[in-house]
Design a protein around this motif. Structure first.
Motif, PDB file in Angstrom:
ATOM      1  N   VAL A 190       0.868  -1.177   0.000  1.00 13.92           N
ATOM      2  CA  VAL A 190       0.000   0.000   0.000  1.00 13.92           C
ATOM      3  C   VAL A 190       0.906   1.229   0.000  1.00 13.92           C
ATOM      4  N   LEU A 214       1.707   4.439   3.146  1.00 11.01           N
ATOM      5  CA  LEU A 214       1.272   4.092   4.504  1.00 11.01           C
ATOM      6  C   LEU A 214       2.255   3.086   5.109  1.00 11.01           C
ATOM      7  N   ILE A 261       2.464  -2.544   4.459  1.00 10.31           N
ATOM      8  CA  ILE A 261       1.282  -3.407   4.358  1.00 10.31           C
ATOM      9  C   ILE A 261       1.182  -3.917   2.916  1.00 10.31           C
ATOM     10  N   TYR A 262       1.220  -5.221   2.729  1.00 14.55           N
ATOM     11  CA  TYR A 262       1.043  -5.767   1.389  1.00 14.55           C
ATOM     12  C   TYR A 262      -0.343  -5.400   0.863  1.00 14.55           C
ATOM     13  N   LYS A 263      -0.436  -5.294  -0.463  1.00 13.69           N
ATOM     14  CA  LYS A 263      -1.693  -4.846  -1.069  1.00 13.69           C
ATOM     15  C   LYS A 263      -2.885  -5.730  -0.723  1.00 13.69           C
ATOM     16  N   THR A 264      -2.622  -7.007  -0.446  1.00  8.12           N
ATOM     17  CA  THR A 264      -3.724  -7.938  -0.157  1.00  8.12           C
ATOM     18  C   THR A 264      -3.789  -8.295   1.336  1.00  8.12           C
ATOM     19  N   GLU A 265      -3.149  -7.505   2.171  1.00  9.53           N
ATOM     20  CA  GLU A 265      -3.038  -7.818   3.595  1.00  9.53           C
ATOM     21  C   GLU A 265      -3.783  -6.757   4.401  1.00  9.53           C
ATOM     22  N   SER A 266      -4.445  -7.152   5.478  1.00 14.60           N
ATOM     23  CA  SER A 266      -5.064  -6.134   6.328  1.00 14.60           C
ATOM     24  C   SER A 266      -3.965  -5.435   7.126  1.00 14.60           C
ATOM     25  N   VAL A 267      -4.235  -4.191   7.528  1.00 14.88           N
ATOM     26  CA  VAL A 267      -3.235  -3.422   8.276  1.00 14.88           C
ATOM     27  C   VAL A 267      -2.932  -4.116   9.611  1.00 14.88           C
ATOM     28  N   ASP A 268      -3.976  -4.626  10.264  1.00 15.97           N
ATOM     29  CA  ASP A 268      -3.765  -5.330  11.531  1.00 15.97           C
ATOM     30  C   ASP A 268      -2.888  -6.572  11.343  1.00 15.97           C
ATOM     31  N   MET A 271       0.611   4.237  10.870  1.00 17.48           N
ATOM     32  CA  MET A 271      -0.308   3.770  11.900  1.00 17.48           C
ATOM     33  C   MET A 271       0.506   3.238  13.064  1.00 17.48           C
TER      34      MET A 271
END
Lengths: 255, 255
Positions: free
Chosen positions: B19, B22, B56-63, B120
């Motif tokens: 992403v 971020l 954050i990988y494009k297919t990964e949630s931030v958490d 974040m």
């Protein structure tokens, strides 16, 4: 220029001038007629509602962008405004279905904007009586809804409201929730209604009165609320020094 | 491949697969020898320290990305991990000065990555004894520091730690801080030391004992801490049911 053209133009400007892939959503809480309210906007030309939100200009702080969105929808500055959660799931909602419900002329992520948008959630507490709900060119209407009687919502906005409400409940004893949601003058039963509205359950009137009195956070005024069916109750306002002290001590707990 | 080439390669991969714009920064708190500790990494080839972080990988949630970073630096899964603040100022730190201190071969924002990165902040609470601090290829070293004796830090990471610590203090009475920072068995004075370390001030031993006892959140074991200069004190562990109840009620307040 047709509305469709304007819309395309708007999103092109956003993609050029704003932080890519990040948005913000604002859960604006108000208190009216014993109910907790949240401010929503109706997407133009549809019956679909969503939270007020927006994007962050490249040279703007995220917090400032949230303040700007709130000002544009409420007319208020110096709002009580807090970050509460970053909504960062890889898939937050069904994008295609959402476009259709919004009657969007183009898929939003088809240009330079990434297909995935992460959103920062803010909540605001406002004095309901001071707000002038104001729609923007993306919306036909801006209005208050009872937080427990929401319409169908676009995106993942129902979840965002749920998380905001959970946060509000957790923070009830150490954030100035009452101060920001109540009008300047109020009766003790009116304050009790606010706590009940946030917590979603009734509180015992006698215990509430006892607890509030023991904290000395209210100053009784030489005025009464008149016009009700019952004996006119006294009006109060917050004693800011003692209220702040109670918050620091985490003492505003009603269990 | 030289380290400089590897670094350029790494950031090219990040710009392609993650992403854009971020990042996340993790404030990992541990408790050891009566002190609150935070885990830092030393930037490769320099004397500069910073927080563990990542993208954050494009297919990964931030958490999920935050959980991955924490696992890579500590070897632990199922950590107590919480978002606490989005650091979104338009200018967070002096970018040029930071590159120089990091001895970076190229300015980070010169390719497809935007010049501004929003971060974040997450905080984690870990059992110090279970952590294996592990450096990655960007760092020479990963180690614990006393939160009140930090070295010079890169970026705005000192501010991020300050905000995390402030959050920890605010949440002390309704998040399971003790449960996550203490080893399984401990003495009451050891638990008092934890509260003192987080709050940054001494507490009265008698009041602490009285408060803790009144909440029934601890179970006394048939074991004692031996080897000290004084009479061997009993070991305790948390009574999870009562501890949870005290948290829900916001009762773990030491003012």
């Amino acid at each position: 220029m047709t509305y469709s053209d304007k819309l395309i133009n708007y999103y092109e400007t956003v993609a050029r001038e704003c932080v890519l892939g990040l948005s913000l959503d604002c859960v604006i809480f108000g208190f009216h007629d014993t109910r907790l309210k949240v401010l929503l906007v109706r997407w133009r030309g549809t019956k679909e509602w969503c939270l007020p939100g927006g994007f962050i200009y490249k040279t703007e702080s995220v917090d400032a962008a949230a303040g700007r969105v709130l000002y544009e929808r409420t007319g208020l500055t110096q709002l009580f405004l807090q970050q509460f959660h970053l909504f960062g799931d890889a898939v937050r909602y069904d994008v295609e279905n959402t476009w259709q419900r919004q009657k969007m002329p183009m898929p939003f992520g088809s240009g330079t904007w990434p297909s995935r948008t992460i959103s920062m959630g803010y909540y605001a507490l406002v004095d309901y009586t001071k707000v002038t709900p104001t729609a923007d060119f993306l919306s036909d209407e801006c209005d208050w809804f009872d937080v427990f009687e929401l319409p169908s919502l676009l995106y993942d906005h129902r979840q965002i409201i749920n998380v905001a409400l959970k946060t509000l409940r957790l923070q009830l004893n150490w954030q100035p929730i009452g101060l920001n949601l109540m009008p300047e003058k109020f009766t003790i039963p009116e304050l009790q209604r606010l706590y009940e509205a946030v917590l979603g359950r009734p509180l015992d009137a006698r215990n509430f009165h006892k607890k509030i009195s023991s904290l000395s956070i209210l100053t009784r005024l030489n005025e009464r609320r008149t016009g009700g069916a019952h004996k006119s109750p006294y009006l109060y306002q917050f004693d800011l020094t003692n209220y702040q002290k109670a918050l620091v001590n985490g003492n505003l707990i009603f269990v």
